[in-house]
Design an enzyme around this catalytic site. Structure first.
Site, PDB file in Angstrom:
ATOM      1  CG  ASP A  62      15.313  74.398-122.926  1.00  0.00           C
ATOM      2  OD1 ASP A  62      16.534  74.121-122.375  1.00  0.00           O
ATOM      3  OD2 ASP A  62      14.377  74.855-122.195  1.00  0.00           O
ATOM      4  CB  SER A 147      32.984  71.876-114.005  1.00  0.00           C
ATOM      5  OG  SER A 147      33.549  73.020-113.556  1.00  0.00           O
ATOM      6  CE1 TYR A 162      28.538  75.020-113.785  1.00  0.00           C
ATOM      7  CE2 TYR A 162      30.308  74.916-112.454  1.00  0.00           C
ATOM      8  CZ  TYR A 162      29.640  74.989-113.827  1.00  0.00           C
ATOM      9  OH  TYR A 162      30.575  74.761-114.606  1.00  0.00           O
ATOM     10  CE  LYS A 166      28.940  71.641-115.277  1.00  0.00           C
ATOM     11  NZ  LYS A 166      28.699  71.150-116.760  1.00  0.00           N
TER      12      LYS A 166
END
Length: 246
Positions: A62, A147, A162, A166
């Site tokens: 993980d 990303s 998110y 990034k």
């Protein structure tokens, strides 16, 4: 790519999407690939797709858990001689806001998971990989899969945390490149920023929406690794033709 044959590449998030495609592409080229993922059984099954001389080894990990990361990289040291390449690919995307406005609010647990995997996990995996390379004097390569959302703030507020993670990962790549230069290391580091990719993270989006295929991103990863030892592509963005920024 000949200099990488027989070397060990660690790929995080290797059970699906970009990670799975990269693991198969590198094994096809003769590398020994250690795929880290929570769904480690899916990583082991990737060997059925390998047509080259390399092999894929699975290890449950993980990436949001430091103990898992430490144990996995120690295992790579013991059984595979160390990390020569790191594809820092694992990531989580959960659409939602933190304000409670609208119909999608992220829970505390979801927010922490996004931050832990997308940023903390990237930093800690890179730290373990650099340590392995430096102590062996090996001129390895780290590719942080960020990303396009780490290059600008998407219009949709559902990207929220998110995109922030990034951006943080992109900044970390720049900082680590400077640090590697400061210590006269020949380790290369690339921040790779794809646009939309047809993976489990985007399965809810329209099928006719322009997106990259994971294999296309894997081909770019191979290209980056194939550059001469003295050439470092420190930043590379890619989208499919016709893709718009959100």
């Amino acid at each position: 790519m000949e200099r990488w044959v027989g070397k060990t590449a660690v790929v995080t998030g290797a059970s699906s999407g970009i990670g799975a495609a990269a693991a198969v592409a590198l094994a096809d080229l003769g590398l020994n690939v250690v795929g880290l993922a929570r769904r480690d059984q899916l990583v082991q099954e990737l060997n059925a797709n390998v047509s080259g001389s390399g092999e894929i080894y699975s290890r449950r990990c993980d990436i949001g858990n430091l103990e898992d990361i430490s144990a996995a990289f120690e295992w790579v040291e013991e059984f595979h001689g160390g990390t020569d390449i790191l594809i820092n690919n694992a990531g989580i995307f959960k659409a939602g806001r933190i304000t409670g406005a609208g119909d999608m609010t992220l829970s505390d647990e979801e927010l922490l998971a996004i931050m832990n995997v997308n940023f903390k996990g990237v930093v800690m995996c890179a730290k373990k990989a650099v340590s392995s390379m430096l102590k062996r004097g090996f001129h390895g390569h780290i590719i942080n899969v960020s990303s396009l959302a780490g290059q600008y703030i998407p219009f949709s507020s559902y990207f929220n945390v998110y995109s922030c993670t990034k951006h943080a990962a992109t900044a970390f790549s720049s900082s680590l490149n400077n640090e590697l230069a400061d210590c006269n290391s020949q380790i290369k580091l690339t921040n790779l920023s794809p646009g939309l990719v047809r993976t489990e993270l985007t399965e809810a989006r329209p099928l006719d929406e322009p997106m990259l295929d994971p294999k296309e991103v894997a081909n770019v990863i191979v290209y980056v690794l194939s550059t001469p030892p003295n050439v470092n592509i420190y930043e590379l963005g890619l989208t499919t033709t016709g893709e718009k920024r959100l």
